[in-house]
Design a protein around this motif. Structure first.
Motif, PDB file in Angstrom:
ATOM      1  N   THR A 138       1.104  -1.102   0.007  1.00  0.00           N
ATOM      2  CA  THR A 138      -0.039   0.140   0.045  1.00  0.00           C
ATOM      3  C   THR A 138       0.963   1.255   0.087  1.00  0.00           C
ATOM      4  O   THR A 138       1.681   1.513   0.965  1.00  0.00           O
ATOM      5  CB  THR A 138      -0.984   0.038   1.100  1.00  0.00           C
ATOM      6  N   ASP A 150       1.656   4.631   0.894  1.00  0.00           N
ATOM      7  CA  ASP A 150       1.120   5.619   2.023  1.00  0.00           C
ATOM      8  C   ASP A 150       1.774   6.926   2.065  1.00  0.00           C
ATOM      9  O   ASP A 150       2.665   6.963   2.981  1.00  0.00           O
ATOM     10  CB  ASP A 150       0.984   4.696   3.151  1.00  0.00           C
ATOM     11  N   THR A 208      -3.491   4.357  -0.027  1.00  0.00           N
ATOM     12  CA  THR A 208      -4.450   5.268   0.521  1.00  0.00           C
ATOM     13  C   THR A 208      -4.942   6.468   0.080  1.00  0.00           C
ATOM     14  O   THR A 208      -4.086   7.174  -0.968  1.00  0.00           O
ATOM     15  CB  THR A 208      -3.355   5.554   1.869  1.00  0.00           C
TER      16      THR A 208
END
Length: 245
Positions: free
Chosen positions: A17, A19, A56
């Motif tokens: 992810t 981020d 995100t």
């Protein structure tokens, strides 16, 4: 693996992810390095059947970080690493994708997005060209459609991204779209996945071998040009560059 790239694992699938919400997951030198390290770890882990690359916030990737850009060679290395990884890499997109972020999608084996996602090759609007990211994109996308989007920098939607070959599929719920694909990857033999990916990426890697040096040099030359300095300054100052008529 780093503060900018988070890793999770579930039933053979490692999820990486992005981020870095402060810069809309832009490709900074640190993010490129962190993602490369995370991919290396996935390639060494026998429990990893496939990799999902997601994010995100409302932006998958805003392109190059103009305040802390990675060297062109580092971006080439990251894109090639995704293509060469012996595990399939799947992009899961629920937000916007711009410029260099589209190179990540092109390097992935499968790419799915929600219908809320938008896309744009904005390089020409800041005085550069989508040079390095063309390495995975040109062999995998529709030339006529890509010509329009490269030259105009227009924003386009997920159905258009599917039509051009930038995306595999799109839907209101990206996880529903991806569920049967991830199930298929979990049911596939690891050796078979690796060899099948090798077949599918051979042409893309030939493009890297042939064009990477020239496109890296082009990217470096354009980013150091007066027009690029004006374009990037205008972008950061939220104004039109001088050439807009």
């Amino acid at each position: 693996m780093t503060d900018l790239v988070r890793t999770a694992h579930d039933r053979g699938i490692s999820t990486l992810t992005l981020d870095s919400p402060g810069n809309r997951n832009a490709l900074s030198a640190a993010l490129v390095g962190g993602l490369a390290d995370a991919l290396t770890a996935c390639g060494k882990d026998r429990d990893v059947r496939a990799v999902v690359l997601t994010h995100t916030g409302t932006t998958f990737c805003a392109g190059a970080d103009l305040r802390d850009p990675p060297p062109p060679e580092a971006l080439v290395g990251l894109l090639r690493q995704i293509v060469e990884l012996s595990r399939p890499v799947v992009a899961r997109v629920t937000g916007h994708v711009r410029a260099g972020g589209l190179g990540l999608l092109g390097a992935c084996d499968i790419a799915a997005a929600s219908t809320a996602a938008t896309f744009a090759f904005t390089e020409v609007r800041i005085g550069v060209a989508p040079a390095v990211i063309s390495l995975p994109l040109l062999p995998r996308t529709d030339p006529r459609a890509l010509t329009r989007h490269y030259l105009t920098g227009e924003r386009f939607d997920a159905p258009e991204a599917v039509r051009t070959g930038l995306l595999t599929a799109a839907g209101d719920d990206v996880d529903q779209v991806l569920e049967p694909m991830l199930d298929g990857l979990r049911r596939a033999a690891p050796q078979a996945l690796a060899e099948t990916k090798r077949l599918l990426t051979a042409t893309v890697l030939q493009t890297f071998d042939r064009d990477a040096a020239d496109l890296t040099a082009l990217s470096a030359r354009l980013f150091s040009s007066p027009q690029a300095r004006e374009g990037m300054t205008a972008f950061l100052e939220r104004r039109d560059p001088q050439w807009v008529v």
